[in-house]
Design a protein around this motif. Structure first.
Motif, PDB file in Angstrom:
ATOM      1  N   LEU A  65      -8.967  -8.466  25.618  1.00 25.29           N
ATOM      2  CA  LEU A  65      -8.924  -7.728  26.876  1.00 25.29           C
ATOM      3  C   LEU A  65      -9.588  -8.521  28.000  1.00 25.29           C
ATOM      4  O   LEU A  65      -9.126  -8.507  29.150  1.00 25.29           O
ATOM      5  N   GLY A  66     -10.678  -9.221  27.662  1.00 24.70           N
ATOM      6  CA  GLY A  66     -11.353 -10.033  28.660  1.00 24.70           C
ATOM      7  C   GLY A  66     -10.497 -11.176  29.162  1.00 24.70           C
ATOM      8  O   GLY A  66     -10.456 -11.462  30.371  1.00 24.70           O
ATOM      9  N   VAL A  67      -9.789 -11.835  28.249  1.00 21.76           N
ATOM     10  CA  VAL A  67      -8.914 -12.935  28.648  1.00 21.76           C
ATOM     11  C   VAL A  67      -7.753 -12.421  29.486  1.00 21.76           C
ATOM     12  O   VAL A  67      -7.330 -13.057  30.464  1.00 21.76           O
ATOM     13  N   THR A  68      -7.212 -11.261  29.119  1.00 25.92           N
ATOM     14  CA  THR A  68      -6.131 -10.675  29.905  1.00 25.92           C
ATOM     15  C   THR A  68      -6.596 -10.361  31.324  1.00 25.92           C
ATOM     16  O   THR A  68      -5.884 -10.619  32.303  1.00 25.92           O
ATOM     17  N   LYS A  69      -7.796  -9.811  31.428  1.00 25.20           N
ATOM     18  CA  LYS A  69      -8.370  -9.538  32.746  1.00 25.20           C
ATOM     19  C   LYS A  69      -8.607 -10.830  33.520  1.00 25.20           C
ATOM     20  O   LYS A  69      -8.344 -10.908  34.741  1.00 25.20           O
ATOM     21  N   LEU A  70      -9.061 -11.867  32.824  1.00 22.57           N
ATOM     22  CA  LEU A  70      -9.310 -13.163  33.460  1.00 22.57           C
ATOM     23  C   LEU A  70      -8.033 -13.758  34.019  1.00 22.57           C
ATOM     24  O   LEU A  70      -8.014 -14.297  35.124  1.00 22.57           O
ATOM     25  N   ARG A  71      -6.947 -13.633  33.265  1.00 23.38           N
ATOM     26  CA  ARG A  71      -5.659 -14.160  33.715  1.00 23.38           C
ATOM     27  C   ARG A  71      -5.146 -13.420  34.938  1.00 23.38           C
ATOM     28  O   ARG A  71      -4.534 -14.017  35.827  1.00 23.38           O
ATOM     29  N   ILE A 131       2.830   2.689  17.592  1.00 18.69           N
ATOM     30  CA  ILE A 131       2.752   2.542  19.057  1.00 18.69           C
ATOM     31  C   ILE A 131       3.859   1.629  19.566  1.00 18.69           C
ATOM     32  O   ILE A 131       4.500   1.913  20.591  1.00 18.69           O
ATOM     33  N   ILE A 132       4.113   0.529  18.851  1.00 22.40           N
ATOM     34  CA  ILE A 132       5.184  -0.375  19.281  1.00 22.40           C
ATOM     35  C   ILE A 132       6.543   0.327  19.201  1.00 22.40           C
ATOM     36  O   ILE A 132       7.393   0.174  20.090  1.00 22.40           O
ATOM     37  N   PHE A 133       6.750   1.116  18.157  1.00 15.59           N
ATOM     38  CA  PHE A 133       8.021   1.850  18.033  1.00 15.59           C
ATOM     39  C   PHE A 133       8.177   2.853  19.172  1.00 15.59           C
ATOM     40  O   PHE A 133       9.270   3.002  19.731  1.00 15.59           O
ATOM     41  N   LYS A 134       7.087   3.504  19.529  1.00 17.01           N
ATOM     42  CA  LYS A 134       7.147   4.511  20.597  1.00 17.01           C
ATOM     43  C   LYS A 134       7.384   3.868  21.965  1.00 17.01           C
ATOM     44  O   LYS A 134       8.098   4.424  22.807  1.00 17.01           O
ATOM     45  N   LEU A 135       6.789   2.700  22.187  1.00 17.61           N
ATOM     46  CA  LEU A 135       6.890   2.028  23.491  1.00 17.61           C
ATOM     47  C   LEU A 135       7.861   0.844  23.442  1.00 17.61           C
ATOM     48  O   LEU A 135       7.752  -0.075  24.258  1.00 17.61           O
ATOM     49  N   TYR A 136       8.792   0.891  22.523  1.00 14.80           N
ATOM     50  CA  TYR A 136       9.689  -0.240  22.284  1.00 14.80           C
ATOM     51  C   TYR A 136      10.449  -0.664  23.544  1.00 14.80           C
ATOM     52  O   TYR A 136      10.484  -1.839  23.900  1.00 14.80           O
ATOM     53  N   VAL A 169       2.894  -2.138  34.175  1.00 22.12           N
ATOM     54  CA  VAL A 169       2.898  -3.391  33.420  1.00 22.12           C
ATOM     55  C   VAL A 169       1.483  -3.784  33.002  1.00 22.12           C
ATOM     56  O   VAL A 169       1.264  -4.233  31.866  1.00 22.12           O
ATOM     57  N   THR A 170       0.520  -3.622  33.879  1.00 24.28           N
ATOM     58  CA  THR A 170      -0.859  -4.010  33.583  1.00 24.28           C
ATOM     59  C   THR A 170      -1.396  -3.235  32.379  1.00 24.28           C
ATOM     60  O   THR A 170      -1.980  -3.814  31.463  1.00 24.28           O
ATOM     61  N   ARG A 171      -1.200  -1.943  32.376  1.00 23.78           N
ATOM     62  CA  ARG A 171      -1.682  -1.115  31.268  1.00 23.78           C
ATOM     63  C   ARG A 171      -0.994  -1.486  29.955  1.00 23.78           C
ATOM     64  O   ARG A 171      -1.636  -1.564  28.907  1.00 23.78           O
ATOM     65  N   LEU A 172       0.319  -1.716  30.019  1.00 28.74           N
ATOM     66  CA  LEU A 172       1.053  -2.080  28.807  1.00 28.74           C
ATOM     67  C   LEU A 172       0.619  -3.448  28.276  1.00 28.74           C
ATOM     68  O   LEU A 172       0.572  -3.657  27.062  1.00 28.74           O
ATOM     69  N   ASN A 173       0.313  -4.367  29.187  1.00 28.59           N
ATOM     70  CA  ASN A 173      -0.159  -5.680  28.748  1.00 28.59           C
ATOM     71  C   ASN A 173      -1.493  -5.561  28.022  1.00 28.59           C
ATOM     72  O   ASN A 173      -1.700  -6.179  26.973  1.00 28.59           O
ATOM     73  N   TYR A 174      -2.400  -4.752  28.570  1.00 26.10           N
ATOM     74  CA  TYR A 174      -3.680  -4.523  27.902  1.00 26.10           C
ATOM     75  C   TYR A 174      -3.472  -3.875  26.535  1.00 26.10           C
ATOM     76  O   TYR A 174      -4.095  -4.263  25.537  1.00 26.10           O
ATOM     77  N   LEU A 175      -2.582  -2.889  26.494  1.00 27.27           N
ATOM     78  CA  LEU A 175      -2.321  -2.189  25.234  1.00 27.27           C
ATOM     79  C   LEU A 175      -1.725  -3.128  24.190  1.00 27.27           C
ATOM     80  O   LEU A 175      -2.159  -3.144  23.028  1.00 27.27           O
ATOM     81  N   PHE A 176      -0.754  -3.933  24.605  1.00 30.61           N
ATOM     82  CA  PHE A 176      -0.104  -4.827  23.638  1.00 30.61           C
ATOM     83  C   PHE A 176      -1.072  -5.877  23.111  1.00 30.61           C
ATOM     84  O   PHE A 176      -1.062  -6.188  21.907  1.00 30.61           O
ATOM     85  N   ILE A 177      -1.910  -6.429  23.974  1.00 33.03           N
ATOM     86  CA  ILE A 177      -2.888  -7.416  23.523  1.00 33.03           C
ATOM     87  C   ILE A 177      -3.868  -6.777  22.542  1.00 33.03           C
ATOM     88  O   ILE A 177      -4.282  -7.391  21.552  1.00 33.03           O
TER      89      ILE A 177
END
Length: 286
Positions: free
Chosen positions: A75-81, A146-151, A171-179
């Motif tokens: 999550l920290g790296v995602t925020k950094l990016r 979760i991946i099946f639900k948000l496929y 997109v931001t929330r989904l990126n955090y969730l996927f990571i």
């Protein structure tokens, strides 16, 4: 002779856990490969290594500390990016080196390597306990559900993140969730293949499957089949030949990759040869 291994409880746990881990890593890995984040799995495993060292140093169950550290690091790296202009590959390198450095320092303070640490580094089917199996099943179930639900949303941001943002997807929330889900997938694989080989299980089956040039769903199914076959074959082979299970699993997946490359090259040569001979056959037709 193969069925005799099923009478051992540790092999039953290893085979069941292996199938679940293979499916989870394959599904998560396909999104990572398509998003050009193949090295992210490697960085997560090194962050998990730092977490394992924290657990061993504090006499805490290492899986829990590895889970906490890897999730926070991802999550920290995602925020950094997202908040800086640091390139994605550089941010991944920061997480990889940080986790590795933290692990090395803490291991030195704890008195060096031991058998338990080696099992996390290289994997060990003998040390998969009932607690480990329950944790693997729980984490993998959460990830897959979760991946099946948000496929559809994950597919959208994977292939066109800008268009997904315009269409109203967060997109931001989904990126955090996927990571975060990728971190869970990595942690679920620790006991089976070890820290050093997790990224191979995530990447290689998907690279092999993508060579067949099918659609997303068919590619996902092919990847799952390859991953499950590699894991089951690696576990059984390592048992009978007294080999390290993690390394055996990866070697089998690489063998499947090389075999697929060879088969594809051969089919292309045959197709070219048939096309070259086709005009001659037409001329000979009365």
């Amino acid at each position: 002779m193969v069925f005799e291994i099923l009478q051992y409880s540790f092999m039953q746990r290893a085979l069941l856990s292996g199938v679940v881990v293979a499916v989870t890593c394959s599904v998560v890995g396909l999104f990572l490969v398509l998003r050009r984040q193949s090295l992210f799995g490697d960085a997560l495993s090194h962050a998990a290594f730092g977490g394992i060292a924290v657990g061993l140093f504090t006499n805490t169950y290492p899986i829990w500390t590895a889970l906490l550290v890897s999730v926070l690091a991802s999550l920290g790296v995602t925020k950094l990016r997202q908040s800086t202009k640091i390139p994605p590959d550089a941010a991944v390198a920061v997480m990889l080196s940080s986790g590795l450095a933290m692990g090395i320092v803490l291991i030195g303070l704890a008195g060096g390597f031991n058998l338990d640490l080696e099992s996390f580094l290289f994997g060990s089917i003998l040390l998969i306990s009932m607690q480990d199996q329950l944790l693997i099943l729980m984490l993998s179930t959460v990830v897959l559900l979760i991946i099946f639900k948000l496929y559809k949303q994950l597919m959208y941001i994977t292939f066109n993140e800008d268009q997904a943002r315009v269409s109203g997807i967060n997109v931001t929330r989904l990126n955090y969730l996927f990571i975060g889900l990728a971190s869970l997938a990595v942690i679920s694989s620790l006991r089976l293949v070890g820290v050093l080989l997790i990224s191979s299980l995530i990447v290689i089956p998907n690279i092999t499957a993508m060579m067949f040039g099918k659609g997303f769903k068919k590619t996902a199914m092919i990847s799952i089949i390859i991953a499950v076959s590699s894991v089951l074959g690696g576990i059984v082979t390592s048992y009978f030949m007294n080999l390290a299970p993690g390394g055996t699993i990866v070697i089998l997946s690489i063998a499947i990759l090389l075999g697929s490359i060879g088969a594809k090259s051969l089919l292309q040569k045959i197709r070219i040869r048939n096309l070259a001979n086709e005009p001659e056959s037409l001329l000979k037709t009365p």
